[in-house]
Design a protein around this motif. Structure first.
Motif, PDB file in Angstrom:
ATOM      1  N   TRP A   8     -33.871  44.572 -24.528  1.00  0.00           N
ATOM      2  CA  TRP A   8     -33.232  45.869 -23.990  1.00  0.00           C
ATOM      3  C   TRP A   8     -32.418  46.497 -24.105  1.00  0.00           C
ATOM      4  CZ3 TRP A   8     -37.511  46.069 -22.679  1.00  0.00           C
ATOM      5  CH2 TRP A   8     -38.588  45.362 -20.970  1.00  0.00           C
ATOM      6  N   GLY A  73     -38.511  43.347 -16.316  1.00  0.00           N
ATOM      7  CA  GLY A  73     -38.309  45.163 -15.986  1.00  0.00           C
ATOM      8  C   GLY A  73     -39.592  45.106 -15.137  1.00  0.00           C
ATOM      9  N   ASP A 121     -39.297  54.528 -19.210  1.00  0.00           N
ATOM     10  CA  ASP A 121     -40.579  54.118 -19.498  1.00  0.00           C
ATOM     11  C   ASP A 121     -40.498  53.247 -17.812  1.00  0.00           C
ATOM     12  OD1 ASP A 121     -39.478  54.243 -21.965  1.00  0.00           O
ATOM     13  OD2 ASP A 121     -39.626  52.486 -22.184  1.00  0.00           O
ATOM     14  N   ARG A 170     -43.622  48.811 -14.317  1.00  0.00           N
ATOM     15  CA  ARG A 170     -42.945  47.824 -15.279  1.00  0.00           C
ATOM     16  C   ARG A 170     -41.654  49.496 -15.472  1.00  0.00           C
ATOM     17  NH1 ARG A 170     -44.991  50.092 -20.895  1.00  0.00           N
ATOM     18  NH2 ARG A 170     -44.364  52.209 -20.032  1.00  0.00           N
ATOM     19  N   HIS A 172     -37.844  49.239 -18.485  1.00  0.00           N
ATOM     20  CA  HIS A 172     -36.828  49.211 -19.561  1.00  0.00           C
ATOM     21  C   HIS A 172     -35.526  49.418 -19.239  1.00  0.00           C
ATOM     22  CE1 HIS A 172     -34.257  49.118 -23.093  1.00  0.00           C
ATOM     23  NE2 HIS A 172     -35.145  49.529 -23.853  1.00  0.00           N
ATOM     24  N   ALA A 244     -39.184  38.331 -26.229  1.00  0.00           N
ATOM     25  CA  ALA A 244     -40.316  39.798 -26.607  1.00  0.00           C
ATOM     26  C   ALA A 244     -40.458  39.135 -28.557  1.00  0.00           C
ATOM     27  CB  ALA A 244     -39.449  40.687 -26.998  1.00  0.00           C
ATOM     28  N   GLN A 275     -44.723  41.880 -19.540  1.00  0.00           N
ATOM     29  CA  GLN A 275     -44.798  42.972 -19.911  1.00  0.00           C
ATOM     30  C   GLN A 275     -44.771  43.298 -20.711  1.00  0.00           C
ATOM     31  OE1 GLN A 275     -42.636  46.413 -20.355  1.00  0.00           O
ATOM     32  NE2 GLN A 275     -40.403  45.220 -19.545  1.00  0.00           N
ATOM     33  N   THR A 277     -44.907  46.477 -23.495  1.00  0.00           N
ATOM     34  CA  THR A 277     -42.949  47.393 -23.196  1.00  0.00           C
ATOM     35  C   THR A 277     -43.871  48.691 -23.703  1.00  0.00           C
ATOM     36  OG1 THR A 277     -42.979  46.767 -25.472  1.00  0.00           O
ATOM     37  CG2 THR A 277     -41.818  45.288 -24.035  1.00  0.00           C
ATOM     38  N   ALA A 283     -42.976  41.228 -23.207  1.00  0.00           N
ATOM     39  CA  ALA A 283     -41.330  41.033 -23.096  1.00  0.00           C
ATOM     40  C   ALA A 283     -41.516  40.153 -21.923  1.00  0.00           C
ATOM     41  CB  ALA A 283     -40.594  42.036 -23.006  1.00  0.00           C
TER      42      ALA A 283
END
Ligand SMILES: Cc1cc2nc3c(=O)[nH]c(=O)nc-3n(C[C@H](O)[C@H](O)[C@H](O)COP(=O)(O)OP(=O)(O)OC[C@H]3O[C@@H](n4cnc5c(N)ncnc54)[C@H](O)[C@@H]3O)c2cc1C
Length: 441
Positions: A8, A73, A121, A170, A172, A244, A275, A277, A283
């Motif tokens: 992130w 997130g 996001d 979800r 960021h 990630a 999640q 992304t 991630a």
């Protein structure tokens, strides 16, 4: 340095240059210790209640350095104490009111970020919880039945035996926390970075750069509270680690069946969470890293090659259709665990000291509820929020060492054993039943 903290931080459109430190002694109405979401949401809602307040935020590193910038997130309606645990402790009505407040908080984060132009996001897609064995399917059915009995959470059974909970977005995390800080600065909040708080008392916060004299002190350090004298045994820093991957083609996501905005987990005991992304990566994170003697927090504890390898293996097993995955980022951070796994928001009118935390792994949305609640408490408003059962809750202190070390690591080990036991016996784990109450289950 800060760019490498997590995926992130690496992808947030922000140069992460530290703001100026506190220039010396000064006076303010409110001094907030810690530039994570608890501190920033509290500042945000305090200003909504009283725009004339002078507020300073004191952050040892940069805003979003801690869990708020590094998390999974999941902006969810989860609270670390289950509805049943809340009912046992506070009664049915209070438990249900808390659940409703948590569900409303997910929408509140979406509403404010849209209204303030914080592009983070945020997408409300819900959580899929996979049930990969008969034992896990049984747990899924029990969870849906319990939710139906309470009648607040809209969790449903999926055709594959897992569950779907619509109350999760979800997002960021670094875009949220860094964006919120910019909004606050535009409204007049002064944020001082590279400013370590050394000590605090009623009406005074002593830092490495000077002392702030103030009416109200807000302690918002979550897991890092373990490194400060007054809060050392009030919270235990437990590490959660994440990876990630490279972005995957839309066709793969279609095949896997995870849409944008969706988060996922399964019904194992040692928690994993993931999640999709906004740029189409996984991630994915999980618990399992050890607790460190004396509640120490060190940069090297964020990285454990064994846990990273385990996470990659688990992710590939969950989604064989994605094929072998290329991991691009590996990171972690400390979350804050109170002795009874019950988060709290509190304000002492006598001393003017407010605090909120103990969210375990459910702080991304709960910090927003904390901010609104502390703002009401500090400005003396009696509202629905100040009547919630977590207000004024006091968890017992953690044991001194060596008991704390043994207990914390045994809890993690027990959850690992419980998963192995269920894989082998194909029955609900006995270890989980015995150790569950110690780990918030
Ligand atoms: C890897 C990971 C994944 C997670 N995933 C999720 C998730 O998906 N969903 C969810 O709901 N929750 C998740 N969590 C938990 C969530 O991120 C936290 O509960 C939440 O961010 C806590 O916010 P906070 O502001 O209270 O604390 P923090 O964000 O930790 O902020 C505390 C701040 O205090 C600063 N500080 C510390 N000591 C001092 C000092 N002496 N002086 C001044 N400043 C100091 C720190 O630098 C830090 O910036 C996760 C946590 C981790 C670590």
């Amino acid at each position: 340095m800060y760019r490498n903290l997590s995926f992130w931080h690496d992808t947030v459109p922000d140069d992460l240059t530290p703001r100026d430190p506190l220039p010396g002694d000064l006076e303010a109405d409110v001094a907030i210790i810690g530039g994570g979401l608890t501190g920033l949401w509290t500042a945000y809602y305090l200003l909504k209640r009283d725009p004339t307040l002078s507020i300073v935020v004191l952050e040892k590193q940069i805003v979003g350095f801690g869990a708020s910038g590094r998390n999974g997130g999941w902006c969810s309606a989860l609270f670390p104490a289950s509805t049943a645990a809340l009912e046992r402790r506070h009664g049915l009505d209070a438990a249900l009111t808390m659940r409703r407040a948590m569900i409303a908080t997910v929408d509140e984060v979406g509403r404010v970020t849209a209204a303030e132009g914080i592009d983070c996001d945020f997408e409300l897609g819900g959580t899929i919880a996979y049930a990969r064995t008969a034992v896990q399917q049984r747990a899924a059915r029990a969870e849906v039945a319990e939710a139906a009995r309470y009648g607040v959470d809209a969790i449903e059974l999926r055709a594959d035996g897992g569950t779907f909970d619509p109350a999760c977005a979800r997002l960021h995390p670094a875009k949220l926390v860094r964006g919120l800080a910019r909004v606050l600065e535009a409204k007049g909040v002064r944020i001082f970075e590279a400013t370590e708080v050394l000590d605090f008392a009623a009406q005074s916060v002593r830092t490495s750069r000077g002392t702030v004299t103030c009416e109200t002190v807000v302690v918002a350090t979550e897991g890092y509270g373990a490194t400060m004298r007054q809060t050392h045994r009030r919270v235990l820093p437990l590490y959660s680690l994440m990876i990630a991957t490279e972005p995957l083609p839309d066709a793969v996501w279609h095949e896997i069946g995870i849409a944008h905005g969706q988060t996922f987990t399964d019904f194992r005991h040692l928690l994993v969470y993931g999640q999709r992304t906004a740029d189409n990566r996984f991630a994915f994170g999980g618990r399992g890293a050890g607790y460190h003697w004396g509640s120490r927090i060190q940069p090297e504890f964020d990285r454990s090659p064994a846990v990273f390898a385990h996470l990659q293996r688990e992710l590939e097993q969950l989604f064989p259709a994605a094929g072998p995955l290329t991991v691009t980022h590996r990171w972690g951070g400390p979350l804050g665990v109170p002795r009874d796994w019950h988060a709290a928001a509190s304000y002492d009118r006598e001393t003017g000291i407010a605090t909120a935390g103990g969210y375990v792994g459910d702080g991304l949305s709960t910090t927003n509820l904390a901010g609104r609640t502390l703002a009401d408490l500090i400005t003396g408003a009696a509202t629905d929020l100040t009547a919630l059962p977590w207000v004024g809750h006091r968890s017992p202190s953690w044991e001194p060492e060596p008991l704390r070390f043994v207990g914390a690591n045994l809890g993690t080990l027990a959850m690992r054993v419980a998963d192995a036991e269920e894989r082998l016996t194909k029955r609900p784990s006995v270890a989980a039943r015995i150790m569950g109450p110690l780990t918030g289950h």
